[in-house]
Design a protein around this motif. Structure first.
Motif, short mmCIF file in Angstrom:
data_model
loop_
_atom_site.label_atom_id
_atom_site.label_comp_id
_atom_site.label_asym_id
_atom_site.label_seq_id
_atom_site.Cartn_x
_atom_site.Cartn_y
_atom_site.Cartn_z
N HIS A 84 14.08 -6.98 -87.36
CA HIS A 84 14.36 -5.65 -87.92
C HIS A 84 15.68 -5.07 -87.43
O HIS A 84 16.20 -4.13 -88.02
N HIS A 86 18.38 -0.86 -87.08
CA HIS A 86 19.41 -0.41 -86.12
C HIS A 86 20.78 -0.89 -86.59
O HIS A 86 21.54 -1.47 -85.82
N PHE A 103 18.44 5.09 -80.87
CA PHE A 103 17.86 3.75 -81.10
C PHE A 103 16.33 3.85 -81.24
O PHE A 103 15.73 3.33 -82.17
N ASP A 146 13.35 3.37 -84.52
CA ASP A 146 12.06 2.66 -84.50
C ASP A 146 10.93 3.62 -84.86
O ASP A 146 10.02 3.27 -85.61
FE LIG Z 1 13.78 -1.55 -82.83
#
Ligand SMILES: [Fe+2]
Ligand code: FES
Length: 354
Positions: free
Chosen positions: A175, A180, A290, A294
Motif C-alpha cells: 500500500h 503514502h 504518515f 493509514d
Molecule cells: Fe501505511
C-alpha cells in the motif's frame, strides 16, 4: 496465485499478552485516568512515589467507574459512596460502616492488572482470567540495543477498525506507494521488484536485516551505510530497527484494541543520533501525516466491509497477514491447552513490487 477469500475476523481479543497502554509521560504522578482496553474498563494511576498501577475500573460495590472518583494519598476513592481502594485494588476503607459492624475489607477488591514501564511506555497485561494475572506468560516488548531511553516522538491515533485489520495494515508492503504516495517516500511510478527473507522469532517473524531499496527516499536523508530489520510480534507490535554505523533509529508501532471495532495505534520514533533532534518538529509532523494516511484508508476499508465482510489475501504481498492469523491461532491453542507456544512460521523468501 492463491486468491482464496478470507472472512474479516472481528475475532475475540487475543489474551494473556502485553498491550501498550500509552506513553509513560501521559500518566502523571498522583493522577488516575479511565481507559477501555480489550473491551475492559481499566483505571491506570500513578502513586506519589511514581509507581504506575492499574485495576478494573469498576467499583465492586455498585459498579461505578472508579476513575471518575479521586485519588487521596495513594488510595482511589469511589465517587458514589466513598469506598477507598489501594493501588493493588484491595478495599482499604468503607465510610458507611459503624464500629459495631465488621466487614473484612481485605476480601473486597477490584481486579488488578500487571503493568510495566519499558523504554518510556506503559504496558498492561491482559490475561484471560484473574487467576492468570499474577503470572504473565511473556514480557512486554523491548527494543534491543537502545537501553532504557524513551521515545523521541510519540504519535497516538484512533483507528476505527478491529484489531485484525489494523494489524493487516501494519503488515502490508503493497500500500505504501498508493496510500503514502509522497515524493519523500514512494510513488506508484517507481515501483521496484523486491525480494525479502523472513525468519521466525520468539513471538512473530522478522524481515531479516538488509540494505533498504534504492526507491525508499527517506532512508537517503539519514546518510551513511545503513541496514534495516523489520519485526512483527504478537499481539500487534511492529518494529523497524535501522542501524546507521553505531547508531540506531527505531520505528515502533503498536496496536491496542479498545473495543472490538476500535483500536488505539501508537507510533514511536527512538534515535541515538543527536543531530536528529534538530529536525524533531518536522519529523513529528511527517510521522503524524504518515499515520493519518493509514487511519484514513483503514477507515474507508472499514466502512466498505460493513456491506460485505470478505477479503482476499494474495501471494506474496499478503502472506504476512496469513502468518499473523496462524500466529494468533497457535497462541490461542497454546494458552488454552497450557502448552508451550510453538511458532508456526517457517523461514521464507517473499517477493513483491513496491
Ligand atoms: Fe501505511
Ligand atoms: S459504588 Fe463505589 S462505593 Fe458504592
Amino acid at each position: 496465485m492463491d486468491t482464496s477469500p478470507v472472512l474479516n475476523g472481528g475475532s475475540p481479543h487475543l489474551e494473556n499478552l502485553w498491550y501498550l497502554a500509552g506513553p509513560a509521560k501521559d500518566f502523571k504522578t498522583g493522577k488516575i485516568s479511565g481507559h477501555v482496553i480489550l473491551d475492559q474498563p481499566v483505571l491506570i494511576g500513578r502513586t506519589r512515589q511514581g509507581r504506575a498501577f492499574a485495576f478494573q475500573d469498576l467499583c465492586p460495590h455498585r459498579g461505578v467507574q472508579l476513575s471518575k472518583g479521586r485519588i487521596e494519598g495513594d488510595n482511589v476513592v469511589c465517587p458514589f459512596h466513598g469506598w477507598r481502594f489501594r493501588p493493588d485494588g484491595v478495599c482499604a476503607h468503607i465510610p458507611s460502616i459503624v464500629t459495631s459492624q465488621t466487614v473484612d475489607t481485605e476480601k473486597i477488591r477490584t481486579r488488578p492488572y500487571p503493568i510495566r514501564e519499558v523504554q518510556g511506555n506503559l504496558w498492561i497485561y491482559m490475561a484471560s482470567d484473574e487467576a492468570a494475572d499474577s503470572d504473565p506468560l511473556t514480557e512486554p516488548f523491548r527494543i534491543p540495543d537502545i537501553g532504557d531511553r524513551g521515545p523521541d516522538i510519540a504519535t497516538p491515533l484512533v483507528f476505527e477498525t478491529d484489531m485484525d485489520n489494523a494489524v493487516f495494515g501494519l503488515l502490508d508492503p503493497a500500500h505504501g506507494a498508493f496510500v503514502h504516495s509522497n515524493s519523500w517516500w514512494r510513488n506508484p511510478g517507481n515501483l521496484k521488484e523486491k525480494e525479502k527473507r523472513f525468519e521466525p522469532c520468539t513471538m512473530g517473524f522478522t524481515m531479516v536485516r538488509h540494505k533498504p531499496s534504492s526507491n525508499s527516499q527517506i532512508y537517503k536523508l539519514l546518510g551513511g551505510e545503513l541496514t534495516t530489520e523489520i519485526g512483527f510480534h504478537l499481539p500487534g507490535v511492529r518494529l523497524e530497527h535501522i542501524r546507521v554505523g553505531r547508531h540506531h533509529i527505531c520505528n515502533l508501532t503498536t496496536v491496542t484494541p479498545t473495543t472490538s471495532d476500535r483500536c488505539l495505534v501508537h507510533n514511536f520514533l527512538y534515535w541515538t543520533q543527536g543531530w536528529l533532534n534538530t529536525v524533531k518538529p518536522l519529523a513529528k509532523i511527517l510521522a503524524k501525516r504518515f499515520l493519518q494516511q493509514d487511519q484514513w484508508i483503514i477507515g474507508l476499508q472499514n466502512e466498505a466491509l460493513r456491506f460485505e465482510p470478505r477479503m482476499m489475501l494474495i501471494h506474496d504481498a499478503d502472506i504476512q497477514q496469513k502468518w499473523y492469523m496462524r500466529l494468533k491461532d497457535a497462541w490461542r491453542e497454546s494458552t488454552e491447552n497450557g502448552a508451550p507456544f510453538k511458532n508456526p512460521i517457517e523461514p521464507a523468501t517473499l517477493r513483491w513490487r513496491t
